[in-house]
Design an enzyme around this catalytic site. Sequence first.
Site, PDB file in Angstrom:
ATOM      1  N   ASP A   6     -15.867   6.542 136.881  1.00 32.71           N
ATOM      2  CA  ASP A   6     -14.555   6.226 137.332  1.00 32.71           C
ATOM      3  C   ASP A   6     -13.756   5.574 136.407  1.00 32.71           C
ATOM      4  OD1 ASP A   6     -12.285   5.742 139.156  1.00 32.71           O
ATOM      5  OD2 ASP A   6     -13.045   3.851 139.479  1.00 32.71           O
ATOM      6  N   SER A   7     -12.711   5.803 136.542  1.00 37.47           N
ATOM      7  CA  SER A   7     -11.730   5.052 135.461  1.00 37.47           C
ATOM      8  C   SER A   7     -11.710   3.531 135.451  1.00 37.47           C
ATOM      9  CB  SER A   7     -10.080   5.558 135.655  1.00 37.47           C
ATOM     10  OG  SER A   7      -9.729   4.851 136.759  1.00 37.47           O
ATOM     11  N   TYR A  38      -6.309   6.646 134.831  1.00 39.67           N
ATOM     12  CA  TYR A  38      -6.217   8.030 134.747  1.00 39.67           C
ATOM     13  C   TYR A  38      -5.165   8.774 135.586  1.00 39.67           C
ATOM     14  CZ  TYR A  38     -11.369   8.347 133.157  1.00 39.67           C
ATOM     15  OH  TYR A  38     -12.342   8.395 132.361  1.00 39.67           O
ATOM     16  N   CYS A  69     -14.062   9.056 141.330  1.00 37.36           N
ATOM     17  CA  CYS A  69     -12.635   9.021 141.149  1.00 37.36           C
ATOM     18  C   CYS A  69     -11.746  10.225 141.719  1.00 37.36           C
ATOM     19  CB  CYS A  69     -12.426   8.748 139.361  1.00 37.36           C
ATOM     20  SG  CYS A  69     -10.841   8.873 139.061  1.00 37.36           S
ATOM     21  N   THR A  71      -8.747  10.919 141.467  1.00 34.62           N
ATOM     22  CA  THR A  71      -7.862  11.625 140.165  1.00 34.62           C
ATOM     23  C   THR A  71      -8.786  12.643 139.372  1.00 34.62           C
ATOM     24  OG1 THR A  71      -6.701   9.732 140.239  1.00 34.62           O
ATOM     25  CG2 THR A  71      -6.156  11.342 138.411  1.00 34.62           C
ATOM     26  N   CYS A 175      -7.825   6.879 146.669  1.00 29.96           N
ATOM     27  CA  CYS A 175      -8.148   6.184 145.161  1.00 29.96           C
ATOM     28  C   CYS A 175      -9.290   5.274 145.454  1.00 29.96           C
ATOM     29  CB  CYS A 175      -7.052   5.861 144.599  1.00 29.96           C
ATOM     30  SG  CYS A 175      -7.346   4.823 143.121  1.00 29.96           S
ATOM     31  N   THR A 176     -10.332   5.364 144.822  1.00 30.85           N
ATOM     32  CA  THR A 176     -11.692   4.688 145.121  1.00 30.85           C
ATOM     33  C   THR A 176     -11.205   3.172 144.811  1.00 30.85           C
ATOM     34  OG1 THR A 176     -12.617   5.227 142.532  1.00 30.85           O
ATOM     35  CG2 THR A 176     -13.241   6.614 144.506  1.00 30.85           C
TER      36      THR A 176
HETATM   37  N1  DGL Z   1     -10.384   5.202 141.100  1.00 26.70           N
HETATM   38  C1  DGL Z   1      -9.194   6.257 140.854  1.00 26.70           C
HETATM   39  C2  DGL Z   1      -9.164   7.326 141.724  1.00 26.70           C
HETATM   40  O1  DGL Z   1      -9.901   7.304 142.638  1.00 26.70           O
HETATM   41  C3  DGL Z   1      -8.084   5.358 139.766  1.00 26.70           C
HETATM   42  C4  DGL Z   1      -7.137   6.195 139.353  1.00 26.70           C
HETATM   43  C5  DGL Z   1      -6.668   5.647 137.869  1.00 26.70           C
HETATM   44  O2  DGL Z   1      -7.218   5.504 137.109  1.00 26.70           O
HETATM   45  O3  DGL Z   1      -5.364   5.673 138.073  1.00 26.70           O
HETATM   46  O4  DGL Z   1      -8.193   8.014 141.710  1.00 26.70           O
END
Ligand code: DGL
Length: 245
Positions: A6-7, A38, A69, A71, A175-176
Amino acid sequence: MIGLLDSGLGGVSVLREIIKVIPKGHFIYYSDSLNNPYGNKSEEEVYLLVKDIVNYFRERGVKAIVIACNTASAICVKRLREEYKDILFIAIEPAYKMVHDYNPLGKTLVMATVGTLKSEKFLALYHKYDNQKTILLPCESLAELIEEDKGEEIDRYLEEQLKNYKDVDNVVLGCTHYPLIKDKIKKVLGDVKFFDGAIGVSKELVRQLELRGLDYKNEKLQIEFIDSSGDNNKYARFKKYLELN
Ligand code: DGL
């Protein structure tokens, strides 16, 4: 070994569910918080970041990767599956189909990043299950605030962004990072039904591991945590969010 990426810390909301179905797994969690968020990056930028993590996992002998994630999944999974045929990719997506299955008549708010909401993958899902009572809300910078643990700013952000949607019945946490602030969302929207993709991902992961005969059972639960920013607080927060006793 199963890799999750994940980010940042948001993917913990996915790992929590996976541990319920694979209580004795060996997991490597890669938090790319150096490059968070992200959600506002171009598709190519996100793809290259994710590809680096996939290559790292591959060097470590990982055979199954959960893209925890939304995204990254929305933008990359098709390309990754074409490029890395030897790896099983399980990709999360906003749980909009669950709304269709469980409460299709309800007014629905989909919260997600800009990148997810404008992706082809999400738009196909949305048009397939559109209940004609859905609002798509790009939550620019919310994942970042959560990643940085900015409690009061998150409260202000939610009050401002959600004030016009107090009559919704369903909220898709696309979004997680967002399941980590469910209580704060509830404070603004009241008793709504939440939908997120973590349970679906967990079930699909086990199904695919079994189908492919991949060995995923370990003697005990083992979780390795890697964070690209080198911030020492991340691991403590990761453990707190995991809610392991
Ligand atoms: N957890 C990411 C998601 O599910 C976070 C997005 C991000 O970094 O902007 O989209």
